[in-house]
Design a protein around this motif. Sequence first.
Motif, PDB file in Angstrom:
ATOM      1  N   THR A 311       0.835  -1.211   0.000  1.00 55.61           N
ATOM      2  CA  THR A 311       0.000   0.000   0.000  1.00 55.61           C
ATOM      3  C   THR A 311       0.870   1.261   0.000  1.00 55.61           C
ATOM      4  O   THR A 311       0.498   2.271  -0.604  1.00 55.61           O
ATOM      5  N   ALA A 312       2.029   1.205   0.653  1.00 55.95           N
ATOM      6  CA  ALA A 312       2.941   2.348   0.640  1.00 55.95           C
ATOM      7  C   ALA A 312       3.466   2.589  -0.776  1.00 55.95           C
ATOM      8  O   ALA A 312       3.587   3.734  -1.225  1.00 55.95           O
ATOM      9  N   MET A 313       3.771   1.501  -1.498  1.00 48.20           N
ATOM     10  CA  MET A 313       4.201   1.636  -2.895  1.00 48.20           C
ATOM     11  C   MET A 313       3.092   2.253  -3.755  1.00 48.20           C
ATOM     12  O   MET A 313       3.351   3.102  -4.608  1.00 48.20           O
ATOM     13  N   LEU A 314       1.860   1.828  -3.505  1.00 47.20           N
ATOM     14  CA  LEU A 314       0.718   2.390  -4.231  1.00 47.20           C
ATOM     15  C   LEU A 314       0.607   3.887  -3.962  1.00 47.20           C
ATOM     16  O   LEU A 314       0.425   4.688  -4.897  1.00 47.20           O
ATOM     17  N   ALA A 315       0.718   4.267  -2.679  1.00 44.39           N
ATOM     18  CA  ALA A 315       0.620   5.682  -2.314  1.00 44.39           C
ATOM     19  C   ALA A 315       1.711   6.498  -3.003  1.00 44.39           C
ATOM     20  O   ALA A 315       1.459   7.605  -3.505  1.00 44.39           O
ATOM     21  N   LYS A 316       2.921   5.947  -3.031  1.00 45.48           N
ATOM     22  CA  LYS A 316       4.038   6.646  -3.673  1.00 45.48           C
ATOM     23  C   LYS A 316       3.762   6.829  -5.161  1.00 45.48           C
ATOM     24  O   LYS A 316       4.005   7.895  -5.741  1.00 45.48           O
ATOM     25  N   ARG A 317       3.216   5.773  -5.787  1.00 45.48           N
ATOM     26  CA  ARG A 317       2.917   5.828  -7.211  1.00 45.48           C
ATOM     27  C   ARG A 317       1.805   6.836  -7.512  1.00 45.48           C
ATOM     28  O   ARG A 317       1.762   7.432  -8.581  1.00 45.48           O
ATOM     29  N   MET A 318       0.922   7.033  -6.532  1.00 47.91           N
ATOM     30  CA  MET A 318      -0.181   7.970  -6.711  1.00 47.91           C
ATOM     31  C   MET A 318       0.230   9.417  -6.441  1.00 47.91           C
ATOM     32  O   MET A 318      -0.588  10.324  -6.505  1.00 47.91           O
ATOM     33  N   GLY A 319       1.500   9.623  -6.097  1.00 50.21           N
ATOM     34  CA  GLY A 319       2.000  10.984  -5.928  1.00 50.21           C
ATOM     35  C   GLY A 319       2.014  11.502  -4.502  1.00 50.21           C
ATOM     36  O   GLY A 319       2.272  12.696  -4.288  1.00 50.21           O
ATOM     37  N   VAL A 320       1.752  10.631  -3.518  1.00 47.81           N
ATOM     38  CA  VAL A 320       1.815  11.069  -2.119  1.00 47.81           C
ATOM     39  C   VAL A 320       3.272  11.402  -1.782  1.00 47.81           C
ATOM     40  O   VAL A 320       4.178  10.607  -2.050  1.00 47.81           O
ATOM     41  N   LYS A 321       3.485  12.569  -1.202  1.00 51.57           N
ATOM     42  CA  LYS A 321       4.853  13.079  -1.044  1.00 51.57           C
ATOM     43  C   LYS A 321       5.633  12.417   0.089  1.00 51.57           C
ATOM     44  O   LYS A 321       6.842  12.262   0.010  1.00 51.57           O
ATOM     45  N   LYS A 322       4.964  12.038   1.167  1.00 53.55           N
ATOM     46  CA  LYS A 322       5.661  11.409   2.299  1.00 53.55           C
ATOM     47  C   LYS A 322       4.969  10.095   2.624  1.00 53.55           C
ATOM     48  O   LYS A 322       3.783  10.077   2.975  1.00 53.55           O
ATOM     49  N   VAL A 323       5.711   8.992   2.524  1.00 55.22           N
ATOM     50  CA  VAL A 323       5.146   7.659   2.728  1.00 55.22           C
ATOM     51  C   VAL A 323       5.967   6.929   3.780  1.00 55.22           C
ATOM     52  O   VAL A 323       7.189   6.799   3.651  1.00 55.22           O
TER      53      VAL A 323
END
Length: 445
Positions: A311-323
């Motif tokens: 899910t952290a990888m997904l968030a990073k791919r979606m452009g979330v700046k801090k994961v």
Amino acid sequence: MKIVIAGAGEVGTHLAKMLSGNLHDITVIDVDPHLLEDVGGMADIITIEGDATTFAALKKASVRKADLFIAVAHEENINIISAILAKQLGARKCIARIDNNEYLEPNNKEMFLGMGIDYLFYPEKIAAREVINLLGHTSTSEYVDFSGGRLVLVVYRLDASSPLIGRSLIETSGSSDMQYRTVAIARDGRTIIPRGTDEFMEGDNIYVITTRESVKEVMEFSGRKNIDIRNLMILGGSRIGIRIAKELQEEINVKMVEYNEEKAYQLAEILDDTLIINEDGRNIEAMMEEGLSSMDAFVAVTGRSETNILTAMLAKRMGVKKVIAEVENLTYINLAESMGIDTIINKKLITASNIFRFTMTTDVQAIKVLTGSDAEVLEFIAKPNSHVTRLPIKDLDFPDDAIIGGVVRGDRVYIAVGDTQVNAYDRVVVFALPRAIGKVGKFFN
């Protein structure tokens, strides 16, 4: 030092492994023979099958001769009872892991001291505090205060836009009055104590000791910008997740995603200002509908490392700046970092940081076992007439696998350079690989 560990779970096993390489006499107690098999395969560790809350098991482990008793069983009650009994049987110092923040309130801590428990630690609370600190310093992957915040260790990954790439340490060090010092570089799974000619490369994790006032200036070298967190999504209603939400829900917009429906309702009663979402975090469409791509930060703290990483990888791919992801499986940490996850938290390493200093013969005020490196950063107090006070740093013949980062003397802070002279009672922050810690300690005795 004779050390008895009650509990052969993941935390107890990790502690046994970490401490066994430092010439300690280690005994591990647990009721589960299968868990003891895993830890008993390591050299020089004695295992005892039994209940650590019974006199029989504690006497068999010779706790009366123990310098340190560490209770890290899965159940809090076992830890408290076994630590109290061990103290009564003669153990010199007793430490217990707890899962209840109420026990850490000042008056309650005094009660436990009276019963013989010297130190209580709550890994989930410490982990939550680390996450909150990191959300305030978004361009770093680790942020650790020393000497009441006068000195700071910051860790950051070098992006392609970093001005450091291709330049050597000596080219980037600046003048003798600089307010930072690079103490380590983590690259390809190994930790390097850098020398003047070592060059920085894209993807390096850089460990820097600096003053609190200089953190912003130092972080500009990373190639990243610090961002203000306004919208935060937490995956997992764990103890860590709850503590983070409680601390931040009145300041920023917090969403918490919890898979279990019953638990989600319970969380809604506990967290008044947090939006609770009953959903599976692995469902990409659902996460997008809940606004994942519009989040400034994403924190994954479910009980499964795999779920947190994915899910952290997904968030990073979606452009979330801090994961940030909790990864309890130690073998996954380097993998998770290589996938671009900004920060990994691990309760085993947090526990190790809190306990390791009790095994040192030197006066260690704080120690941090680092997640992305096989090294530790320690804060010593220099004793009068100790070797470290006799010569400038450049003439000390300090171990090659360690480096002095900074010195705090009263209200004054000094970033260490070759001519820096350590005085008695100075607080000194040292970055060291495990094999050098014993040697470093001798300099401060």
